[in-house]
Design an enzyme around this catalytic site. Structure first.
Site, mmCIF file in Angstrom:
data_model
loop_
_atom_site.group_PDB
_atom_site.id
_atom_site.type_symbol
_atom_site.label_atom_id
_atom_site.label_comp_id
_atom_site.label_asym_id
_atom_site.label_seq_id
_atom_site.Cartn_x
_atom_site.Cartn_y
_atom_site.Cartn_z
ATOM 1 N N PRO A 191 -9.633 -0.481 -1.016
ATOM 2 C CA PRO A 191 -8.983 -1.791 -1.083
ATOM 3 C C PRO A 191 -9.046 -2.392 -2.491
ATOM 4 O O PRO A 191 -10.067 -2.284 -3.154
ATOM 5 C CB PRO A 191 -9.783 -2.663 -0.129
ATOM 6 C CG PRO A 191 -10.761 -1.787 0.542
ATOM 7 C CD PRO A 191 -10.793 -0.477 -0.142
ATOM 8 N N CYS A 192 -7.960 -2.984 -2.897
ATOM 9 C CA CYS A 192 -7.949 -3.759 -4.132
ATOM 10 C C CYS A 192 -8.566 -5.110 -3.824
ATOM 11 O O CYS A 192 -7.952 -5.918 -3.135
ATOM 12 C CB CYS A 192 -6.518 -3.926 -4.653
ATOM 13 S SG CYS A 192 -5.710 -2.380 -5.031
ATOM 14 N N GLN A 193 -9.757 -5.338 -4.254
ATOM 15 C CA GLN A 193 -10.513 -6.512 -3.836
ATOM 16 C C GLN A 193 -9.818 -7.840 -4.146
ATOM 17 O O GLN A 193 -9.911 -8.771 -3.362
ATOM 18 C CB GLN A 193 -11.915 -6.493 -4.447
ATOM 19 C CG GLN A 193 -12.763 -5.338 -3.966
ATOM 20 C CD GLN A 193 -12.894 -5.292 -2.446
ATOM 21 O OE1 GLN A 193 -13.105 -6.293 -1.796
ATOM 22 N NE2 GLN A 193 -12.736 -4.112 -1.864
#
Length: 114
Positions: free
Chosen positions: A106-108
């Site tokens: 996931p792209c935080q």
């Protein structure tokens, strides 16, 4: 990305529209593909910040994500062959054979989970 004329001379063959990308390369499946950043890194054949990155010997034989907007972005910029699907509900026997499995994280900053 793929329709930008400044990229045309060094695009990865698969992104440029070739049916097979790299002879003798590695068949790759991408899970949790998002908008395709990790896949682009595996394919190579792009330029960033004035640095050229050559095409690499990977061919994407499958890409999967369950976010409709990410899939739309992926299709616009990389390849049309991405499936919008929940991997929890997929039959693994329906996946194409592959040498490499890539799993995006996931792209935080943009993740709905924070």
């Amino acid at each position: 990305f793929r329709t930008n004329p400044t990229n045309a001379e060094f695009l990865h063959p698969q992104v440029a529209g070739a049916s097979t990308a790299c002879d003798g390369g590695f068949a790759t499946i991408s899970f949790f593909s998002g908008c395709g950043g990790l896949d682009l890194g595996f394919l190579g054949g792009f330029s960033s910040l004035g640095q050229r990155y050559p095409a690499l010997p990977f061919t994407l034989v499958g890409a999967y994500d369950n976010d409709a907007k990410a899939v739309q972005t992926y299709r616009l910029n990389l390849l049309n062959d991405i499936v919008e699907a929940d991997l929890q509900r997929m039959d693994v026997l329906s996946l194409p054979p592959a040498d490499v499995l890539v799993g995006g994280f996931p792209c935080q900053d943009f993740s709905s989970s924070g």
